[in-house]
Structures are given as structure tokens and as C-alpha cells.
Motif scaffolding. Structure first.
Motif: not given
Length: 671
Positions: A71-96
Motif C-alpha cells: 500500500w505504501l508503494f501504491v500511495f507513492t506511485g499515485v502521488v507521483h502520477a498526480v505530480m507528473f501529470f500536473g507538471r506536464q500540464y503546467g509545462l506545456h507551451e501555450g498555457p492549457l
């Protein structure tokens, strides 16, 4: 997370699978869409961590629903998935659309993600912390991480290094003060990682058996990833190799949790240490020689390279052997490596027969890290313990092969491997490992090899015992023949000669009475010669098998030998009760022959004889002060004595330096 694990465990199987599927789908969508938005090297590790940690965690939870580490692995993976998607979305040129809010989701959970990773390290491999103190440290870390995440959510304290296109969604007063405080608070990230590292080191030092083997998987993966990251930075100037190797950590952790008994990590670690050490040493030596020699001596580059290559080639094998010894010491500890175990077993073959099985038990224990080892000898229906480690086996009832899993005494179950030679069961080796520590695949193979060698030893011992039994039967038959011949001489020829002597004495008296002096003199001389021949015959019969030995025992028989000796004998005999017939006969002939040899060959002034019964058998010492220099030769009396002693399973020790007298020692087993 414990509540989530309990709820998941209590849910119906279909609901469990559905819950895992939903989590997997959400993470897959977040990561896939994040990659679709573009590639950003600074954020790539979050995507890799999200995919690998979540996949491993879901697999562990599916196999073991209540496993906290999963469950610690799952929690760590989910938090990183949210962070990865959020940063990818916020780094996209021409704000979405909503880039400010989604980018914000990719930043502020970072303290929670790092704290979760630290907690995962602290709780590996079973999800439980080492003690209440460590539990307090973990909750303290979580509290600090929560405060840092709150600060990051309210103020843009980490936006400068993320490069997000959209600004922070909040404009809360105090941003400057928060930034100044953050300069110091951000070092908590290092503290989180250090806390997890210290926990791993402490657990490794305390761990044994299964837990230690599980820990090695994680430590090996983490160390390898760090080395790959460092190599990438040094050689390529990029962290990409280390980032790409990040999935190795959760995969290795999964092996440590679920498959540590199936796959042994020790040989991999061993070879990695050797190869890594050699790469480091060879590279460093090559560079040092090329650069150092080039700076000191003006030599062309090709000659410097040639010199460096030659030096490396000469030093490679000695360095490799040293690196291999270092790796063996680090990985196996005090255990013998497989090669060392087989070498020790080969060396044991030169030991005394009674010590062979004890040596094998010690070798097996050293090679497998076993707490106890017992060697059983017998057939499949009835076996008896013959050797053990660390203590010799005591009295134990014979048992069939199927009943050896309880070992020679009650306790945890034993690993039993039968000893088979040419299709026949000759015995078994029973091994007891520390609680919770099974035999690994490499240990299984090594034990199989040791068992095969032990079979040869047992067969050799059986053949030696058969030869010794045959020799004892020959000696017993020889003694019986001596006794029979002595009895025949005593009851037959000797009795007739004594009767004839009496008749000659009577004839001499009659001749003397009748006045025939010549006849009386001749009859008297004939009677004297007859009595002398009778005495010689009696001495011969006594040498074959003395009656006094059979009637009165060894002490009286040796006293008679000392009285008849041509040189003085200092005799000390302390044997107590009667001994077995073959022991008394062998002791008698050994002492008698030794005294005779001293009188005939050594020019000794006195012979000392000491015969006593000890815990290991009948101890015999015959020493003289003669010229010494005695050597056993084929067909000699000394060789005959040695053969007779060997027939009883003993060994005759001869110490006869020139000019220093002769000493014969032996211990005859009386059991």
C-alpha cells in the motif's frame, strides 16, 4: 493506509479486483496523457516512478492484500502520477485551460511524496517499523512533510525551479517571508532520505535469514541506481541513465517481498562487486598512468597508452583475486564460498577415519550458515547419528529416513538430504538453519554436491571397517590357533616328556642300586637333557599363548615377562578388571616383543613399561634407554606389532632417535 488495507481485505473478490483496476486505470491515464503532452527531462523521473511504483504496489497488494508495504508503494506511485501529470500540464507551451490549478497539483505534494518514499524505506520489507521510536520518527517526518506541503500549496516557494508556465493560483500575503524560511526548511528533504537510509542500515544489521535476503534486493537496486546516476553525470554529463534505471528499485523490492526464496541475490551482488571494483581500478589506473606519466615524462601518447595497457594486463589477475576475496567476505561473511567448502571437504579426506564425518558436518555448517548439522549413517529403514556440529551428537534412538525431519533432538524442522551411492541409501545429512531462513537455490546445489562427496566418504569408511573386521578375525583365529597348539603341547607332548623323565629317573636309581655306575650316569645325563628340552618346550608353549594370561589376566602375565627378562624392567600396570581377550593378547605380545627387542638390539640398561586404562582405551608405553635408531621394515617384528595394533583400530607410534632410546606408544580401544 491501514484502514484502506482492512477495507480492501474485507471487500468481495470482485470488488477488490475492481478497486485495483480503477487505481491502475487512473494512474495509466495520468501518466500516458502526461507523456502525450511532451517530454521534459526534469519531470521524467516522476512519470517513471509513478508507473513502476504503482504497478509493483498493485501486484503486491493483489498477491497479499494486507501487506502494508504494498500500500505504501501504491500511495507513492499515485502521488507521483498526480505530480507528473500536473507538471506536464503546467509545462506545456501555450498555457492549457486550468493550467494554473493543475500545475499547482504537480508541485505542492512533493514533500508528501518524499516522506512517503522515506517511510517506505523505513518499513521495508514487511511494512512494519523497527520500534515505537521509529514510529514516532516516521509520524514526525509525516507532520513536517504535511506542514511543508501546506506552505508549498499557499505560497510559490518551489515554483522557481519547476519552470511552470502558469503562475501560482494563490496570492496569499507573506510570500517573501515564506521563501526565506523555505531556504532552510527544504533541507528536510535530505533529512527524510537520511532517515530512511539509516533505518535500512539498522534493519540490515539486525536482520537475519529471510529479512536480510529481502533487504539485499532493495539495497542492491538502490546502490546500482545511484552508481548508474553518478556514472551518467560523470561520463555523459546527464542524469538520464540514472533516471531510466529508477524502475529497477521497485522491481527489486517486489522480488524481495514476493520472490526472495526463488531467486538468490547473493551471487549477483558478488559478481557486481567484483566487476564494479575491477572497472573502477582499471579505469583509475589507466588514467593515472597515461596522465601521470605524460605530465612527468615527455613520451608520445601511443607509448603511454601501450605502457598503461601492459601494466593493467599484468596487474589485472592479482587485483581480480583480491576483489573476489573482498566480495566473498562482504556477501558471504564468515561462510565458506562453494569452492572453499568443496576444498575443505577434500582436505578432510586426509583426516583420521573417526574424524571424517565430524569434519564434514563442520564444512556443511560453514558453507550453509547452519545452526546445526547432523550426519546419519544407515539404510533407509534405520539410521543412527554418527557426527554433528557444533556439538558431537549424543545418544539418539535410530530412526528411519522419513523420520529425520525432527533431527537428533526436538526443535524446528530440519532440511534432510539422503546420501545415496549407486542407488543404495547410505545415510543422510540433516541441516537446521536459523528460524525463518530457508535454503536458497545456490545452497541447495552446494548441499547436493557435499552430500555426494559424503557418500564416497561413508562407502570408504564402510570398506575400511570391513577390512579392519577381517584383520581382527585373522588375529582372533591366529590367537585361537596359538591357544590350541599350546594346549596340545601342554596336554600331549609335554606330559609325555615329563612322564619319560620320571621313568629315566627311576631307571637311574635302579642302576645305581645294582652297582652299574656307568648305566646310572648315562641315565642321569639323559634325564637332565630331557628336562632341559621340556623346559625349552614349556617356554615355547608359553610364548605361543601363556596360560597365566588366560588364567590370571594381563597384570600377572606382564609380571611374568618382566621376571624372565634379561634386562631390568620397571613395570607399572593398572587395568582394574579383565579386558577383552584380543586386547589382553595384543597388549601382552606388544610388551613381550618390545622387551625382547630391547634386550637383543638396543644395548639398553633398563626398560620402562606403563600400562593403564584411560577414557580412550588401554594406554601402553614401552621405553628403553638404549641406542635407538629402530625402524619398522617389511617383515620385521615392529611391523608385525604395528599390523596387529592396526587390526584393533589403533596406531603404533614409534619414537627412536639415534642415541636417544626407543619409545613405543599406542592406545587400544576397549569399547
Amino acid at each position: 493506509m491501514a484502514a484502506a488495507a482492512n477495507a480492501y481485505e474485507e471487500a468481495p473478490p470482485a470488488a477488490r479486483e475492481a478497486a485495483l483496476g480503477v487505481v491502475a486505470l487512473v494512474v495509466a491515464v495520468l501518466v500516458s496523457y502526461g507523456w502525450y503532452l511532451g517530454f521534459h527531462l526534469a519531470n521524467a523521473h516522476n512519470g517513471l516512478i509513478a508507473a513502476s511504483w504503482t504497478a509493483v504496489g498493485l501486484y503486491v497488494v493483489r498477491m497479499r492484500p494486507r501487506h502494508r508495504e504494498g500500500w505504501l508503494f501504491v500511495f507513492t506511485g499515485v502521488v507521483h502520477a498526480v505530480m507528473f501529470f500536473g507538471r506536464q500540464y503546467g509545462l506545456h507551451e501555450g498555457p492549457l485551460p486550468a493550467a494554473s490549478w493543475l500545475g499547482w497539483l504537480g508541485v505542492w505534494p512533493l514533500p508528501l511524496a518524499i516522506a512517503a518514499f522515506g517511510w517506505m524505506l523505513m518499513a521495508f520489507p514487511d511494512g512494519r517499523l523497527l520500534s515505537r521510536r521509529w514510529l514516532g520518527a516516521a509520524w514526525g517526518m509525516a507532520a513536517v512533510a504535511g506542514a511543508m506541503a501546506t506552505a508549498s500549496a499557499l505560497w510559490p516557494v518551489e515554483y522557481d525551479r519547476t519552470g511552470l508556465v502558469a503562475p501560482h493560483p494563490f496570492d496569499v500575503p507573506g510570500a517573501a517571508a515564506a521563501a526565506r524560511v523555505w531556504e532552510y526548511v527544504q533541507f528536510s528533504y535530505l533529512l527524510f532520505q537520511a532517515l530512511g537510509t539509516v533505518a535500512i542500515v539498522v534493519r540490515l544489521r539486525r536482520a537475519g535469514g529471510d529479512e536480510a535476503r529481502r533487504m539485499r534486493w532493495l539495497v542492491f537496486a538502490v546502490v546500482m541506481d545511484i552508481l548508474i546516476l553518478a556514472a551518467g553525470l560523470v561520463v555523459l554529463g546527464s542524469p538520464v541513465p540514472g533516471l531510466l534505471a529508477l524502475p529497477l528499485v521497485p522491481v527489486a523490492a517486489a522480488f524481495g517481498i514476493l520472490r526472495h526464496r526463488l531467486y538468490d541475490i547473493d551471487p549477483v551482488i558478488n559478481k557486481t562487486i567484483v566487476v564494479g571494483s575491477m572497472l573502477l581500478l582499471v579505469t583509475a589506473g589507466y588514467v593515472a598512468l597515461v596522465v601521470g606519466v605524460g605530465g612527468l615524462v615527455p613520451v608520445e601518447e601511443r607509448w603511454r597508452s601501450l605502457l598503461a595497457t601492459a601494466v593493467v594486463a599484468v596487474a589485472f589477475e592479482p587485483l581480480r583475486r583480491r576483489a573476489q576475496r573482498l566480495a566473498d567476505r562482504l556477501v558471504y561473511g564468515p561462510r565458506a564460498t562453494p569452492y572453499e567448502a568443496l576444498s575443505r571437504l577434500s582436505a578432510q579426506l586426509a583426516a583420521a577415519p573417526e574424524e571424517l564425518l565430524d569434519g564434514i558436518a563442520a564444512t556443511v555448517a560453514s558453507a550453509l550458515g547452519a545452526r546445526e548439522v547432523a550426519v546419519w549413517v544407515g539404510d533407509e529403514a534405520c539410521m543412527a547419528p554418527r557426527a554433528g556440529w557444533p556439538q558431537p551428537v549424543g545418544r539418539a534412538d535410530p530412526a528411519p529416513l522419513s523420520g529425520l525431519h525432527h533431527g537428533p533432538h526436538p526443535g524446528p524442522s530440519w532440511h534432510v538430504r539422503p546420501i545415496v551411492d549407486q542407488g543404495t541409501v547410505r545415510g543422510a545429512i540433516a541441516v537446521r538453519k536459523p528460524p525463518g531462513e530457508p535454503l536458497t537455490a545456490s545452497e541447495e546445489r552446494l548441499l547436493t554436491d557435499l552430500v555426494a562427496q559424503t557418500g564416497l566418504v561413508i562407502v570408504q569408511q564402510e570398506q575400511a571397517q570391513q577390512l579392519q573386521a577381517a584383520a581382527r578375525r585373522i588375529v582372533s583365529a591366529e590367537d585361537a590357533a596359538r591357544r590350541r597348539l599350546e594346549r596340545d603341547l601342554h596336554d600331549g607332548v609335554q606330559l609325555r616328556l615329563v612322564t619319560l623323565g620320571l621313568e629315566l629317573g627311576a631307571l637311574a636309581e635302579q642302576a645305581k642300586a645294582s652297582g652299574d655306575g656307568l648305566l646310572a650316569s648315562r641315565a642321569k645325563d639323559a634325564r637332565a637333557q630331557l628336562l632341559e628340552a621340556t623346559a625349552d618346550l614349556r617356554e615355547l608353549a608359553r610364548g605361543l599363548h601363556p596360560i597365566v594370561l588366560a588364567q590370571d589376566g594381563l597384570e600377572a602375565a606382564l609380571a611374568a615377562v618382566a621376571d624372565r627378562s634379561a634386562i631390568p624392567v620397571r613395570l607399572r600396570v593398572n587395568v582394574g578388571s579383565r579386558l577383552p581377550r584380543e586386547i589382553e593378547a595384543t597388549a601382552y605380545y606388544l610388551v613381550s616383543e618390545s622387551i625382547t627387542n630391547a634386550a637383543r638390539h638396543s644395548a639398553a640398561g633398563v626398560v620402562t613399561v606403563d600400562v593403564t586404562v584411560g577414557g580412550d582405551g588401554l594406554r601402553i608405553l614401552v621405553a628403553d634407554d638404549g641406542r635407538g635408531g629402530a625402524r619398522p621394515a617389511a617383515g620385521s617384528g615392529l611391523q608385525g606389532l604395528a599390523d596387529r595394533v592396526a587390526a584393533l583400530g589403533a596406531r603404533l607410534e614409534l619414537d627412536s632417535p639415534a642415541g636417544g632410546g626407543t619409545r613405543l606408544r599406542t592406545v587400544l580401544p576397549c569399547g
